[in-house]
Design a protein around this motif. Structure first.
Motif, PDB file in Angstrom:
ATOM      1  N   ALA A 172       0.826  -1.208   0.000  1.00 52.64           N
ATOM      2  CA  ALA A 172       0.000   0.000   0.000  1.00 52.64           C
ATOM      3  C   ALA A 172       0.862   1.260   0.000  1.00 52.64           C
ATOM      4  N   GLY A 173       1.874   1.261  -0.864  1.00 53.65           N
ATOM      5  CA  GLY A 173       2.620   2.489  -1.127  1.00 53.65           C
ATOM      6  C   GLY A 173       1.882   3.249  -2.211  1.00 53.65           C
ATOM      7  N   VAL A 174       2.528   4.242  -2.788  1.00 57.23           N
ATOM      8  CA  VAL A 174       1.834   5.072  -3.773  1.00 57.23           C
ATOM      9  C   VAL A 174       1.378   4.263  -4.987  1.00 57.23           C
ATOM     10  N   SER A 175       2.187   3.283  -5.422  1.00 55.94           N
ATOM     11  CA  SER A 175       1.787   2.528  -6.625  1.00 55.94           C
ATOM     12  C   SER A 175       0.610   1.604  -6.319  1.00 55.94           C
TER      13      SER A 175
ATOM     14  N   ARG B 203       0.791   0.639   8.272  1.00 61.88           N
ATOM     15  CA  ARG B 203       0.322   1.916   7.714  1.00 61.88           C
ATOM     16  C   ARG B 203       0.388   1.890   6.191  1.00 61.88           C
ATOM     17  N   ILE B 204      -0.324   2.843   5.555  1.00 60.48           N
ATOM     18  CA  ILE B 204      -0.139   2.987   4.119  1.00 60.48           C
ATOM     19  C   ILE B 204       0.991   3.995   3.901  1.00 60.48           C
ATOM     20  N   GLY B 205       1.513   4.044   2.693  1.00 57.80           N
ATOM     21  CA  GLY B 205       2.533   5.058   2.392  1.00 57.80           C
ATOM     22  C   GLY B 205       3.847   4.486   1.910  1.00 57.80           C
ATOM     23  N   GLY B 206       4.265   3.342   2.476  1.00 57.59           N
ATOM     24  CA  GLY B 206       5.545   2.749   2.067  1.00 57.59           C
ATOM     25  C   GLY B 206       6.678   3.730   2.240  1.00 57.59           C
TER      26      GLY B 206
ATOM     27  N   TYR C  16      -0.113  12.491   3.173  1.00 51.49           N
ATOM     28  CA  TYR C  16      -1.479  13.010   3.100  1.00 51.49           C
ATOM     29  C   TYR C  16      -2.033  12.846   1.685  1.00 51.49           C
ATOM     30  N   LEU C  17      -1.158  12.933   0.673  1.00 46.15           N
ATOM     31  CA  LEU C  17      -1.598  12.740  -0.718  1.00 46.15           C
ATOM     32  C   LEU C  17      -2.170  11.339  -0.918  1.00 46.15           C
TER      33      LEU C  17
END
Ligand code: FAD
Length: 444
Positions: A12-15, A39-42, A181-182
């Motif tokens: 659950a990173g940006v990709s 968490r998300i974000g990687g 936040y994005l």
């Protein structure tokens, strides 16, 4: 029996998030996102340090101001993310030697120009396979500039698509909600959220994928805690470093062309060390944000930034290390690192400066869910075949992530666009499969 979903997304990173959003927008909602961490974000990761929000991973939106708009820049503007223009051009006039003297600007400018010319020459020779002995940087100032040019990918040396396509400006994220936040704003458009939290049970945190098995018409995934998930397809967004490690095993094993391509891609380690001080002792006027320490060891606490522009009054310095120096520092205690950094600062600013009251050392190399900071395809060797093979699906396993981006590998926008790209290819495949199965049903 295990309920099967359409698509399993690993990571659950940006990709991974952009892939899931793209699937949702195309009507594929029965998906599951398995994320190893909590968490998300990687590699987009904010932490509170010294009273402000600092970015341990991606910190800049690179490639702004050109004719085409960088999609991440657009997302940032839509979300009202606070960013600051970073002007690196003055850094070359703030080069300190080991006695704290600043190199005269003429000498610094001249060394910089020579280093750029020699780097361009070296790259041309390498690309043309010319075996001419290259002039290697030797003096501390040459080494410092070489480090800045190469380990920071300055656009002057090589045409990097990020800068040629989107523009040469870079903006630093300085927002208390963090760069991440994005991702939250993206997730909000298709996942159930409330008060800044994702509540949707299609996102499963703390699920470390350990085995991916191709089964009849689908994929089965086993996680470290013994859960099994089944999907018609799988999108794998883990980093190139994780693919090179043995964290995930594949059944059947990945074909040779795939593993060979994965091995060929270099992993860059990039470490931002944050230091908090009781007061500031460094110059803060215009053109002073970035400064350089010239040492006889390449990359030894070379590149510094003060955070006063980002967060006035925070009294924080950041120093960036890469590759070998990153790994060395990851392996020692933070106390050791603090001692080294303080010695360097005392060489630059004199013995009277105060000790840092706190230090933060991210460990991207030793993080088993990362194993490095980003992919690095060596430019002369950039061989589209390698990226192509890294990206190509294997049966029902589709690959995504910054390392699969042909033009923007290594960047947040590379990760973001790769998620969308991978889903486009997957939707095509789904269409073909639907057609095939409806044809065979008509036949029956
Ligand atoms: P990731 O963010 O790595 O996402 C993959 C996810 O998979 C992770 O959340 C991970 O936890 C998860 N995962 C791994 N293994 C498993 C498993 N077995 N099971 C389940 N989940 C798993 N880019 C820029 O544009 N600008 C910058 O200034 C910049 N600076 C950077 C500085 C640093 C220190 C670092 C580390 C990166 C930087 N980057 C920068 C690069 C940028 O952060 C990445 O290119 C981008 O975030 C990668 O996104 P991704 O989705 O491809 O991978």
């Amino acid at each position: 029996s295990t309920k099967r979903c359409s698509v399993i997304i690993v990571g659950a990173g940006v990709s991974g998030i952009s892939a899931a959003k793209e699937l949702s927008e195309n009507g594929v909602d029965d998906l599951v996102i398995l994320e190893a961490s909590d968490r998300i974000g990687g590699r987009i990761r904010m932490e509170n340090f010294g009273g402000v929000s600092v970015e341990l991973g991606a910190g800049w939106i690179a490639g702004v101001g050109g004719k085409i708009s960088n999609p991440v820049w657009e997302l940032a503007n839509q979300s009202g993310l606070r960013t600051l223009f970073s002007d690196y051009s003055n850094a070359r006039y703030n080069i300190f030697d080991r006695c704290g003297k600043i190199f005269p600007s003429g000498l610094a400018a001249d060394s910089y120009k020579k280093a750029v010319e020699s780097a361009i020459h070296r790259l041309r020779n390498e690309a043309a396979n010319v075996d001419e002995p290259a002039t290697t940087p030797k003096t501390p100032i040459e080494l410092a500039i070489d480090f800045i040019l190469h380990d920071f990918e300055m656009a002057e040396v090589q045409p990097i698509s990020t800068y040629t396509d989107y523009g040469e400006r870079e903006f630093m994220v300085a927002d208390e909600r963090g760069y991440e936040y994005l991702l939250y704003k993206m997730a909000e458009t298709f996942l159930l959220t409330s008060e800044g939290k994702i509540l949707d049970n299609r996102l499963k945190l703390n699920k470390v994928v350990r085995e991916i098995q191709q089964i009849r018409d689908g994929v089965s995934v086993t996680t470290e805690d013994g859960c099994i998930y089944e999907g018609n397809y799988l999108i794998l967004s883990v980093s190139i470093g994780v693919l090179q490690s043995n964290l995930i095993s594949f059944q059947p094993v990945l074909p040779r062309w795939k593993t060979k391509a994965i091995e060929k891609c270099d992993v860059m380690v990039y470490t931002k060390i944050f230091l908090k001080f009781p007061y500031k002792f460094w110059p803060c006027g215009p053109g002073k944000e970035f400064f350089i320490y010239a040492h006889e060891r390449r990359g030894y606490y070379t590149f510094w930034q003060h955070m006063e522009n980002a967060f006035p009054g925070c009294n924080i310095l950041v120093v960036t290390l890469t590759n070998g120096e990153s790994k060395r520092v990851e392996a020692q205690s933070d106390c050791e690192t603090l001692k080294e950094a303080m010695q360097v600062l005392r060489n630059m600013f004199g013995p009277g400066i105060p000790d840092a009251s706190d230090i933060l050392v991210p460990r991207w190399w030793n993080n088993r869910f990362q194993r490095g900071s980003y992919s690095n395809y060596p430019i002369p060797m950039i061989n589209n075949q390698v990226v192509h093979d890294i990206k190509a699906p294997v049966g029902r396993i589709f690959f995504t992530g910054e390392h699969t981006s042909e033009r923007f590998s290594g960047y947040v926008h590379g990760g973001y666009l790769s998620g969308i790209d991978t889903v486009k290819a997957l939707l095509e495949e789904m269409k073909i499969e639907n057609k095939r199965s409806s044809e065979s049903q008509t036949f029956l």
